[in-house]
Enzyme design. Structure first.
Site, PDB file in Angstrom:
ATOM      1  N   ASP A  35      32.944 -21.759  18.520  1.00 54.14           N
ATOM      2  CA  ASP A  35      33.035 -20.065  18.506  1.00 54.14           C
ATOM      3  C   ASP A  35      31.634 -19.612  17.428  1.00 54.14           C
ATOM      4  OD1 ASP A  35      35.648 -19.943  18.450  1.00 54.14           O
ATOM      5  OD2 ASP A  35      36.231 -20.090  16.622  1.00 54.14           O
TER       6      ASP A  35
ATOM      7  N   ARG B 155      34.365 -25.036  23.927  1.00 49.25           N
ATOM      8  CA  ARG B 155      33.646 -23.925  23.582  1.00 49.25           C
ATOM      9  C   ARG B 155      33.344 -23.452  22.295  1.00 49.25           C
ATOM     10  NH1 ARG B 155      38.138 -22.286  27.597  1.00 49.25           N
ATOM     11  NH2 ARG B 155      39.373 -21.593  26.074  1.00 49.25           N
TER      12      ARG B 155
ATOM     13  N   ARG C 166      38.631 -25.400  11.088  1.00 44.35           N
ATOM     14  CA  ARG C 166      38.224 -24.485  10.218  1.00 44.35           C
ATOM     15  C   ARG C 166      39.614 -24.186   9.842  1.00 44.35           C
ATOM     16  NH1 ARG C 166      35.233 -19.928  12.758  1.00 44.35           N
ATOM     17  NH2 ARG C 166      35.091 -19.269  11.130  1.00 44.35           N
TER      18      ARG C 166
ATOM     19  N   TYR D 280      33.999 -33.950  15.539  1.00 44.01           N
ATOM     20  CA  TYR D 280      33.138 -32.561  14.262  1.00 44.01           C
ATOM     21  C   TYR D 280      33.030 -33.129  13.144  1.00 44.01           C
ATOM     22  CZ  TYR D 280      34.794 -28.541  18.023  1.00 44.01           C
ATOM     23  OH  TYR D 280      34.155 -28.084  19.053  1.00 44.01           O
TER      24      TYR D 280
END
Length: 274
Positions: free
Chosen positions: A63, A61, A206, A121
């Site tokens: 964001d 998932r 993050r 990422y």
């Protein structure tokens, strides 16, 4: 072409997906909100003439506001597909902020989430403002020290308890992750962080980037990263980096069907995507 409309044995198909996250409320379907999963399910259901309500399972998932160039998902259907033709029809139907780059049949034991062995990422930061990058790059006003970024990133390598880089409400019984790549590269005016791990906790990337940027601004020493790992208190982190700088670039799977079946390991924590 699509196959016969007679529903037979379910066949599993893999989707490789890219999307610009700015106008999505994340991956996961939500009532009355536009999401990537919701759009895919809508158009797959419309395009398959069998009348099936298609459910799509993603590798995780992302964001709201997070992008993807390498998301993977799967769905099951009793209708055999000509993948090339169906891909063309699906790409033509989807909105212009998302696309499917590949549709392929896979073994029924393939699971986009649970057979994944790594995810990668990228996060992009700049200290030189540009109007062309504002929805893909985090612009930081203070000068950033590349050496301090690199020192902080290296401390993340290996297997650690990342409770300190996870929102308290998202923590599970097991918050260990194994990071095999954690590095910064300067590309033009941008600093690009690339991180690969077997799993990610909610907001983990993050929070890591936000803390490393504070280190690069000389607010803390690089050892702050190790302190957060050791103490496990998210309040020691810098603020979470904005969602729009983050992109899921790859999901890795075992190379063979046999290894894919063996790799399935479902635990209570589950792999999250930031």
């Amino acid at each position: 072409m699509l196959g016969s409309c007679d529903i037979g044995k379910l066949v599993r198909y893999r989707l490789d997906i890219a999307y610009h996250g700015a106008n999505f409320h994340g991956w996961q379907r939500q009532p009355n909100l536009r999401t990537v999963q919701g759009e895919l399910e809508l158009w797959l259901t419309r395009l398959l003439p069998s009348g099936e309500a298609i459910a799509v399972t993603g590798a995780g998932r992302t964001d709201a506001g997070v992008h993807a160039s390498g998301m993977v998902a799967h769905f099951d259907t009793g209708l055999p597909l000509d993948c090339g033709t169906f891909l063309h029809r699906l790409r033509a139907a989807l909105p212009d902020d998302m696309t499917v780059t590949r549709v392929s049949p896979v073994d029924g034991r393939f699971h986009s989430r649970y057979t994944a062995i790594a995810r990668t990422y990228e996060y992009r930061v700049t200290d030189c403002s540009s109007p062309f990058d504002r929805d893909r790059v985090w612009t930081v006003r203070d000068p950033l020290d590349a050496d301090r970024l690199g020192d902080a990133a290296t401390l993340m390598l290996g297997r650690h308890d990342f409770s300190g880089f996870c929102l308290a409400v998202s923590k599970k019984d097991d918050n260990h992750c194994s990071i095999s790549q954690s590095s910064w590269e300067k590309t033009g005016d941008q600093f690009v962080y690339r991180v690969r791990a077997d799993r990610f906790l909610h907001m983990m990337v993050r929070l890591m980037v936000g803390t490393m940027v504070d280190i690069a601004r000389s607010r803390w020493p690089a050892s702050r990263m190790s302190d957060i790992l050791r103490i496990g208190d998210v309040r020691l982190c810098g603020g979470a980096a904005p969602a729009h700088g983050l992109t899921l670039v790859a999901v890795q799977y075992p190379p063979s069907r046999r290894e894919a079946a063996i790799s399935v390991e479902i635990n209570d924590a589950g792999p999250f995507l930031d």
